[in-house]
Design an enzyme around this catalytic site. Structure first.
Site, PDB file in Angstrom:
ATOM      1  N   SER A 142       6.396 -13.678   6.378  1.00 53.41           N
ATOM      2  CA  SER A 142       7.248 -13.364   5.224  1.00 53.41           C
ATOM      3  C   SER A 142       8.010 -14.617   4.828  1.00 53.41           C
ATOM      4  O   SER A 142       8.474 -15.352   5.703  1.00 53.41           O
ATOM      5  CB  SER A 142       8.254 -12.271   5.600  1.00 53.41           C
ATOM      6  OG  SER A 142       9.242 -12.169   4.602  1.00 53.41           O
ATOM      7  N   ILE A 143       8.182 -14.828   3.531  1.00 51.93           N
ATOM      8  CA  ILE A 143       8.980 -15.989   3.129  1.00 51.93           C
ATOM      9  C   ILE A 143      10.475 -15.717   3.320  1.00 51.93           C
ATOM     10  O   ILE A 143      11.285 -16.630   3.285  1.00 51.93           O
ATOM     11  CB  ILE A 143       8.724 -16.407   1.659  1.00 51.93           C
ATOM     12  CG1 ILE A 143       9.200 -15.331   0.686  1.00 51.93           C
ATOM     13  CG2 ILE A 143       7.267 -16.751   1.432  1.00 51.93           C
ATOM     14  CD1 ILE A 143       9.337 -15.845  -0.743  1.00 51.93           C
ATOM     15  N   ASP A 144      10.846 -14.451   3.517  1.00 49.80           N
ATOM     16  CA  ASP A 144      12.268 -14.088   3.480  1.00 49.80           C
ATOM     17  C   ASP A 144      13.042 -14.455   4.746  1.00 49.80           C
ATOM     18  O   ASP A 144      14.265 -14.518   4.712  1.00 49.80           O
ATOM     19  CB  ASP A 144      12.417 -12.577   3.237  1.00 49.80           C
ATOM     20  CG  ASP A 144      11.792 -12.139   1.924  1.00 49.80           C
ATOM     21  OD1 ASP A 144      11.653 -12.994   1.024  1.00 49.80           O
ATOM     22  OD2 ASP A 144      11.439 -10.959   1.795  1.00 49.80           O
TER      23      ASP A 144
ATOM     24  N   CYS B   6       0.819  -1.215   0.000  1.00 50.40           N
ATOM     25  CA  CYS B   6       0.000   0.000   0.000  1.00 50.40           C
ATOM     26  C   CYS B   6       0.854   1.267   0.000  1.00 50.40           C
ATOM     27  O   CYS B   6       1.506   1.604   0.990  1.00 50.40           O
ATOM     28  CB  CYS B   6      -0.907  -0.039   1.228  1.00 50.40           C
ATOM     29  SG  CYS B   6      -1.920   1.430   1.394  1.00 50.40           S
TER      30      CYS B   6
ATOM     31  N   ARG C  33      21.851 -23.410 -17.977  1.00 54.26           N
ATOM     32  CA  ARG C  33      20.511 -22.805 -18.032  1.00 54.26           C
ATOM     33  C   ARG C  33      20.278 -22.016 -16.754  1.00 54.26           C
ATOM     34  O   ARG C  33      20.817 -22.351 -15.692  1.00 54.26           O
ATOM     35  CB  ARG C  33      19.423 -23.887 -18.105  1.00 54.26           C
ATOM     36  CG  ARG C  33      19.512 -24.797 -19.316  1.00 54.26           C
ATOM     37  CD  ARG C  33      19.057 -24.064 -20.583  1.00 54.26           C
ATOM     38  NE  ARG C  33      18.948 -24.966 -21.710  1.00 54.26           N
ATOM     39  CZ  ARG C  33      19.961 -25.314 -22.500  1.00 54.26           C
ATOM     40  NH1 ARG C  33      21.176 -24.861 -22.263  1.00 54.26           N
ATOM     41  NH2 ARG C  33      19.775 -26.118 -23.530  1.00 54.26           N
TER      42      ARG C  33
ATOM     43  N   HIS D 145       7.432 -16.662  -8.158  1.00 50.77           N
ATOM     44  CA  HIS D 145       6.350 -16.726  -7.161  1.00 50.77           C
ATOM     45  C   HIS D 145       5.865 -18.133  -6.843  1.00 50.77           C
ATOM     46  O   HIS D 145       5.030 -18.287  -5.952  1.00 50.77           O
ATOM     47  CB  HIS D 145       5.190 -15.825  -7.597  1.00 50.77           C
ATOM     48  CG  HIS D 145       5.538 -14.366  -7.463  1.00 50.77           C
ATOM     49  ND1 HIS D 145       6.332 -13.723  -8.375  1.00 50.77           N
ATOM     50  CD2 HIS D 145       5.254 -13.461  -6.492  1.00 50.77           C
ATOM     51  CE1 HIS D 145       6.509 -12.464  -7.992  1.00 50.77           C
ATOM     52  NE2 HIS D 145       5.865 -12.283  -6.850  1.00 50.77           N
TER      53      HIS D 145
ATOM     54  N   ASP E  24       8.849  -7.150   7.101  1.00 53.40           N
ATOM     55  CA  ASP E  24       9.471  -6.011   7.799  1.00 53.40           C
ATOM     56  C   ASP E  24       8.875  -4.680   7.358  1.00 53.40           C
ATOM     57  O   ASP E  24       8.662  -3.794   8.191  1.00 53.40           O
ATOM     58  CB  ASP E  24      11.003  -6.044   7.657  1.00 53.40           C
ATOM     59  CG  ASP E  24      11.464  -5.979   6.216  1.00 53.40           C
ATOM     60  OD1 ASP E  24      10.670  -6.317   5.323  1.00 53.40           O
ATOM     61  OD2 ASP E  24      12.620  -5.587   5.975  1.00 53.40           O
TER      62      ASP E  24
ATOM     63  N   GLN F 244       7.563 -19.972  -5.306  1.00 50.58           N
ATOM     64  CA  GLN F 244       8.106 -20.117  -3.945  1.00 50.58           C
ATOM     65  C   GLN F 244       7.131 -19.619  -2.884  1.00 50.58           C
ATOM     66  O   GLN F 244       7.181 -20.027  -1.733  1.00 50.58           O
ATOM     67  CB  GLN F 244       9.386 -19.280  -3.791  1.00 50.58           C
ATOM     68  CG  GLN F 244      10.507 -19.728  -4.666  1.00 50.58           C
ATOM     69  CD  GLN F 244      11.572 -18.648  -4.816  1.00 50.58           C
ATOM     70  OE1 GLN F 244      12.504 -18.574  -4.042  1.00 50.58           O
ATOM     71  NE2 GLN F 244      11.445 -17.806  -5.824  1.00 50.58           N
TER      72      GLN F 244
HETATM   73  O1  F6P Z   1       9.166 -10.176   0.639  1.00 51.85           O
HETATM   74  C1  F6P Z   1       8.664 -11.298  -0.010  1.00 51.85           C
HETATM   75  C2  F6P Z   1       9.065 -11.304  -1.461  1.00 51.85           C
HETATM   76  O2  F6P Z   1       8.572 -12.482  -2.054  1.00 51.85           O
HETATM   77  C3  F6P Z   1      10.558 -11.142  -1.745  1.00 51.85           C
HETATM   78  O3  F6P Z   1      11.255 -12.342  -1.549  1.00 51.85           O
HETATM   79  C4  F6P Z   1      10.538 -10.653  -3.160  1.00 51.85           C
HETATM   80  O4  F6P Z   1      11.680  -9.878  -3.417  1.00 51.85           O
HETATM   81  C5  F6P Z   1       9.314  -9.798  -3.213  1.00 51.85           C
HETATM   82  O5  F6P Z   1       8.484 -10.208  -2.126  1.00 51.85           O
HETATM   83  C6  F6P Z   1       8.527  -9.880  -4.490  1.00 51.85           C
HETATM   84  O6  F6P Z   1       7.493  -8.969  -4.397  1.00 51.85           O
HETATM   85  P1  F6P Z   1       6.265  -8.920  -5.393  1.00 51.85           P
HETATM   86  O7  F6P Z   1       5.415 -10.128  -5.145  1.00 51.85           O
HETATM   87  O8  F6P Z   1       5.566  -7.660  -5.032  1.00 51.85           O
HETATM   88  O9  F6P Z   1       6.832  -8.939  -6.758  1.00 51.85           O
END
Ligand code: F6P
Length: 420
Positions: free
Chosen positions: A203-205, A128, A332, A338, A158, A340
């Site tokens: 968060s996945i990070d 947002c 390659r 996404h 975060d 992930q």
């Molecule tokens: O913060 C989660 C995350 O998936 C990051 O790993 C990645 O850089 C980012 O979001 C991708 O964001 P968006 O889905 O807005 O492209």
């Protein structure tokens, strides 16, 4: 009676639904009125349009704000709660019409049935832009007061939690301004002088300081390992090299863990950057040795935030060129993207989100004007509370340490025990 709202914000992550479910159920069990805010901070900034569809028929109307929810009462079949409760509106997207223009929604016990096993976030999320501006945050404050919401649980990464912390810090200023502009009454001002806000890290990070694991990181790691395993078999068949880019923004946790779990040959992460001068030779030396030892495939995992120690980005294509040109490998690039982030949460994320969601409600109910807003974490397998402000500050310190090329400092700040 506390009115407690829950929202999910920023990039979705598997387990967010389990968190929402736990917050809603725990809130109701603790005698609160439970709400969800659709579309993250965006929904809170927008609020509910005056003209938005509000069913008038008793059978289909949502429970009135303020009306007690009887958890033992039979659900009204075909009614808003029952339908929403069975997840049909949200799961199938059939609710868009009914929910149009309505972002802050009262929910009952059944509304979150089945949420725990579903990926993404059923109540929606957004990045947002409006909430980054003070005017947006003021609108959000007004909508909270208008709906009588005095406790907020925010599940996000975060960025979203930094936003939550900012809203908390500015709260006295917002509600003073809203009183002066006549948007809220003196009574509302007196009642909502303090905002109870709690963070859940979704968060996945896995990039939030002060918690060992964020909601969704384990599932994403699992997806990555599946993908690397699949790539490995075709790589081996053709004796090829693959450069696999994984997400993580500025954090290398996903790349590092995936490299360990899949036995990758080499990896690049932002926290341990190679030298700018000879990263190519160092990598080639290791990969040639592996080939000499008889390996038929080469797997290099690269975090999307990878760079050398001068902060010049290292991209998958750069790595591919080195592998093709210097080692003569048929190479390659695969960007997992996404995939992930999607899919159903693994058991760990369901459990983590449930335990933390329940703790978030306890924390919000225990908070007083003098206690700092907490963020719920997990450390050494115990669910923890720590000041949101501190976690946000430490997380930003890590980013700043990397910016000033203090890589050891960045690692130390993430977890002093592992500083070497
Ligand atoms: O913060 C989660 C995350 O998936 C990051 O790993 C990645 O850089 C980012 O979001 C991708 O964001 P968006 O889905 O807005 O492209």
């Amino acid at each position: 009676r506390t009115r407690l709202a829950c929202l999910t914000s920023g990039g979705d992550s598997a387990g967010m639904n389990a968190a929402v479910r736990a917050v809603v159920k725990m809130a109701i069990a603790r005698g609160c009125e439970a709400y969800v805010v659709r579309e993250g901070w965006e929904g809170l900034v927008r609020g509910n349009e005056e003209s938005s569809h509000v069913p008038t028929d008793n059978a289909t109307s949502p429970p009135l704000a303020g009306a007690p929810v009887d958890v033992n009462a039979p659900q009204r079949k075909g009614g808003f709660v029952a339908t929403y409760g069975e997840g049909e509106l949200l799961k199938e997207g059939e609710g868009e019409q009914t929910l149009k223009g309505r972002y802050i929604i009262r929910v009952g016990w059944d509304d979150v049935r089945g949420f725990a096993s579903i990926g993404g976030t059923l109540i929606g999320t957004a990045r947002c832009a409006a909430f980054r501006e003070i005017e947006g945050r003021r609108k959000a404050a007004l909508n909270l007061v208008r709906h009588g919401i005095d406790a907020l649980v925010v599940c996000g990464g975060d960025g979203s939690l930094t936003g939550a912390d900012r809203l908390r810090a500015e709260w006295p200023e917002h509600i003073q301004a809203l009183l002066e502009s006549g948007d809220i009454s003196q009574e509302q001002y007196d009642t909502y002088k303090h905002l109870n806000i709690v963070g859940l890290v979704g968060s996945i990070d896995n990039d939030m300081a002060g918690t060992d694991m964020t909601i969704g990181a384990t599932t994403a790691l699992h997806r990555i390992c599946d993908a690397v395993d699949s790539i490995s078999s075709t790589a081996s068949s053709h004796s090829r090299a693959f450069v696999i880019e994984v997400m993580g923004r500025h954090c290398g946790w996903l790349a590092l863990m995936a490299a360990i779990a899949t036995g990758a040959d080499y990896m690049f992460i932002p926290e341990r950057p190679p030298t700018a001068e000879d990263w190519q030779s160092s990598m080639c030396k290791v990969l040639s040795r592996h080939r000499d030892e008889g390996k038929r495939k080469t797997i290099v995992i690269i975090a999307e935030g990878a760079h050398d120690c001068n902060l010049n980005p290292i991209t998958p294509d750069m790595v591919k060129d080195v592998l093709s040109n210097r080692l003569g490998l048929d190479t390659r690039v695969t960007t997992l993207g996404h995939t992930q982030r999607g899919g159903n949460p693994v058991a760990y994320d369901r459990i983590l989100a449930t335990l933390q969601g329940a703790e978030a409600v306890e924390a919000v109910l225990a908070s007083t004007p003098n206690t700092p807003s907490p963020v719920i974490g997990i450390q050494e397998n115990k669910i923890t509370r720590q000041p949101l402000m501190d976690a946000v500050a430490k997380t930003q310190e890590v980013a700043k340490a990397i910016e000033r090329k203090d890589f050891e400092g960045a690692l130390g700040l993430r977890d002093p025990e592992f500083e070497d």
